[in-house]
Design a protein around this motif. Structure first.
Motif, PDB file in Angstrom:
ATOM      1  N   MET A  41      58.222 -11.124 -24.974  1.00  0.00           N
ATOM      2  CA  MET A  41      59.474 -11.324 -24.249  1.00  0.00           C
ATOM      3  C   MET A  41      59.480 -12.668 -23.519  1.00  0.00           C
ATOM      4  O   MET A  41      60.474 -13.406 -23.540  1.00  0.00           O
ATOM      5  N   LEU A  42      58.370 -12.994 -22.875  1.00  0.00           N
ATOM      6  CA  LEU A  42      58.292 -14.244 -22.126  1.00  0.00           C
ATOM      7  C   LEU A  42      58.335 -15.467 -23.043  1.00  0.00           C
ATOM      8  O   LEU A  42      58.793 -16.542 -22.653  1.00  0.00           O
TER       9      LEU A  42
ATOM     10  N   PRO B 247      65.494 -15.396 -22.806  1.00  0.00           N
ATOM     11  CA  PRO B 247      65.894 -16.640 -22.142  1.00  0.00           C
ATOM     12  C   PRO B 247      64.752 -17.390 -21.453  1.00  0.00           C
ATOM     13  O   PRO B 247      64.982 -18.442 -20.873  1.00  0.00           O
ATOM     14  N   TYR B 248      63.524 -16.882 -21.521  1.00  0.00           N
ATOM     15  CA  TYR B 248      62.435 -17.489 -20.753  1.00  0.00           C
ATOM     16  C   TYR B 248      61.801 -18.670 -21.490  1.00  0.00           C
ATOM     17  O   TYR B 248      61.625 -19.741 -20.916  1.00  0.00           O
ATOM     18  N   GLU B 249      61.425 -18.447 -22.740  1.00  0.00           N
ATOM     19  CA  GLU B 249      60.858 -19.491 -23.603  1.00  0.00           C
ATOM     20  C   GLU B 249      59.676 -20.197 -22.945  1.00  0.00           C
ATOM     21  O   GLU B 249      59.582 -21.423 -22.921  1.00  0.00           O
ATOM     22  N   LEU B 250      58.765 -19.391 -22.413  1.00  0.00           N
ATOM     23  CA  LEU B 250      57.575 -19.942 -21.779  1.00  0.00           C
ATOM     24  C   LEU B 250      56.444 -20.090 -22.796  1.00  0.00           C
ATOM     25  O   LEU B 250      56.297 -19.260 -23.699  1.00  0.00           O
ATOM     26  N   PRO B 251      55.646 -21.150 -22.689  1.00  0.00           N
ATOM     27  CA  PRO B 251      54.479 -21.270 -23.575  1.00  0.00           C
ATOM     28  C   PRO B 251      53.453 -20.193 -23.235  1.00  0.00           C
ATOM     29  O   PRO B 251      53.218 -19.892 -22.062  1.00  0.00           O
TER      30      PRO B 251
ATOM     31  N   GLU C  19      63.825  -0.561 -20.424  1.00  0.00           N
ATOM     32  CA  GLU C  19      63.478  -0.459 -19.001  1.00  0.00           C
ATOM     33  C   GLU C  19      62.460  -1.523 -18.622  1.00  0.00           C
ATOM     34  O   GLU C  19      62.554  -2.137 -17.550  1.00  0.00           O
ATOM     35  N   LEU C  20      61.508  -1.761 -19.505  1.00  0.00           N
ATOM     36  CA  LEU C  20      60.498  -2.795 -19.248  1.00  0.00           C
ATOM     37  C   LEU C  20      61.138  -4.172 -19.178  1.00  0.00           C
ATOM     38  O   LEU C  20      60.787  -4.989 -18.318  1.00  0.00           O
TER      39      LEU C  20
END
Length: 274
Positions: free
Chosen positions: A20-21, A25-29, A214-215
């Motif tokens: 998910m991360l 919308p996060y698009e984190l490495p 929910e998560l």
């Protein structure tokens, strides 16, 4: 740049949160310790050679069997890949011998993984990312939490949920094998308590007893709070001023060391009272 230490235990949903991360919308490495742990023991690497040297003589099925797809010396001539289920049986469990074998394996894999993690984190810093996620199953045990500005634990309150998910995911595991793998990573509820001891601003626990939706809602709220405490302009300031970045990192490490000392003292006191 903010280091987010993501951890949990097997089959608690850590990989789901990591995915998910990584996505919108996060698009984190993501620096995934499990992926790196596989890469550093691929045939031909120093880690592979060390594992074969130590475990090979006493583990006849340590390497996958030769086949049309896997010739005797491996597809690329560097050796046959490791038979991970066989290696797992050598290191997962509570007996003293299994613990010693697990320590040997960790001593081979962990230093190599840390070197690769450092390279990836440095690359993320130079590219100006506001945060990077360190996906590490044994975050606290490896003491890498000291470098993290935020720790995030994905946990379940009922161990039976964890067992059910693991056996559904890895159908080849017996219940005993599943229990050994769960115990090898410690009680995830203890990790959650340790995370919460860092305070609301630095410790996030995502309880994942329910659905994926929910998560996702819980994660969205957690990331919003994290971004409020570590905005992107701060990351750009640290990138433009390396001495400030070093000072901020040193301050964070010192603070985390103090938190860890307090946690260990509280655990010793609690153990003495029992």
């Amino acid at each position: 740049m903010l280091l987010i230490g993501l951890t949990g235990s097997i089959a608690t949903g850590k990989s789901t949160v990591s995915s998910m991360l990584k996505s919108a919308p996060y698009e984190l490495p993501i620096v995934d310790a499990d992926v790196l742990a596989r890469q550093v023991v691929e045939p031909g690497t120093d880690g592979y050679k060390a594992i074969v040297k130590h475990f090979g003589p006493t583990t006849p099925d340590l390497l996958v069997e030769p086949s049309d797809c896997v010739p005797d010396n491996g597809p690329d001539g560097k050796g046959r890949p490791l038979n991970r289920p066989a290696l797992g049986r050598r290191v997962f469990g509570d007996s003293e011998q299994l613990k010693r074998d697990r320590a040997v394996l960790n001593g081979i894999v962990h230093p190599a993984v840390r070197r690769e993690m450092f390279k990836m984190v440095l690359g993320c810093y130079l590219r100006g990312h506001w945060a990077v996620v360190l996906d590490i199953p044994l975050l606290f045990e490896s003491k890498l939490d000291r470098f993290c500005g935020v720790t995030m634990v994905v946990a379940v309150s009922d161990p039976e949920i964890q067992m059910r998910r693991l056996m559904e995911r890895d159908a080849h595991l017996s219940r005993e094998d599943a229990e050994n793998r769960v115990r090898s990573q410690g009680d995830v509820r203890d990790k959650a308590q340790r995370c919460l001891a860092r305070g609301e601003a630095n410790g996030v626990v995502l309880w994942n007893d329910g659905s994926k939706d929910e998560l996702e809602l819980k994660l969205r709220g957690a990331v919003t709070k994290v971004k409020e405490s570590s905005p992107e302009w701060w990351s750009w300031l640290l990138l433009g001023c390396p001495p400030l970045a070093l000072a901020a990192a040193a301050w964070r490490i010192w603070g985390n060391l103090k938190i860890n000392q307090q946690w260990e003292e509280s655990q010793r006191e609690a153990k003495a009272r029992r």
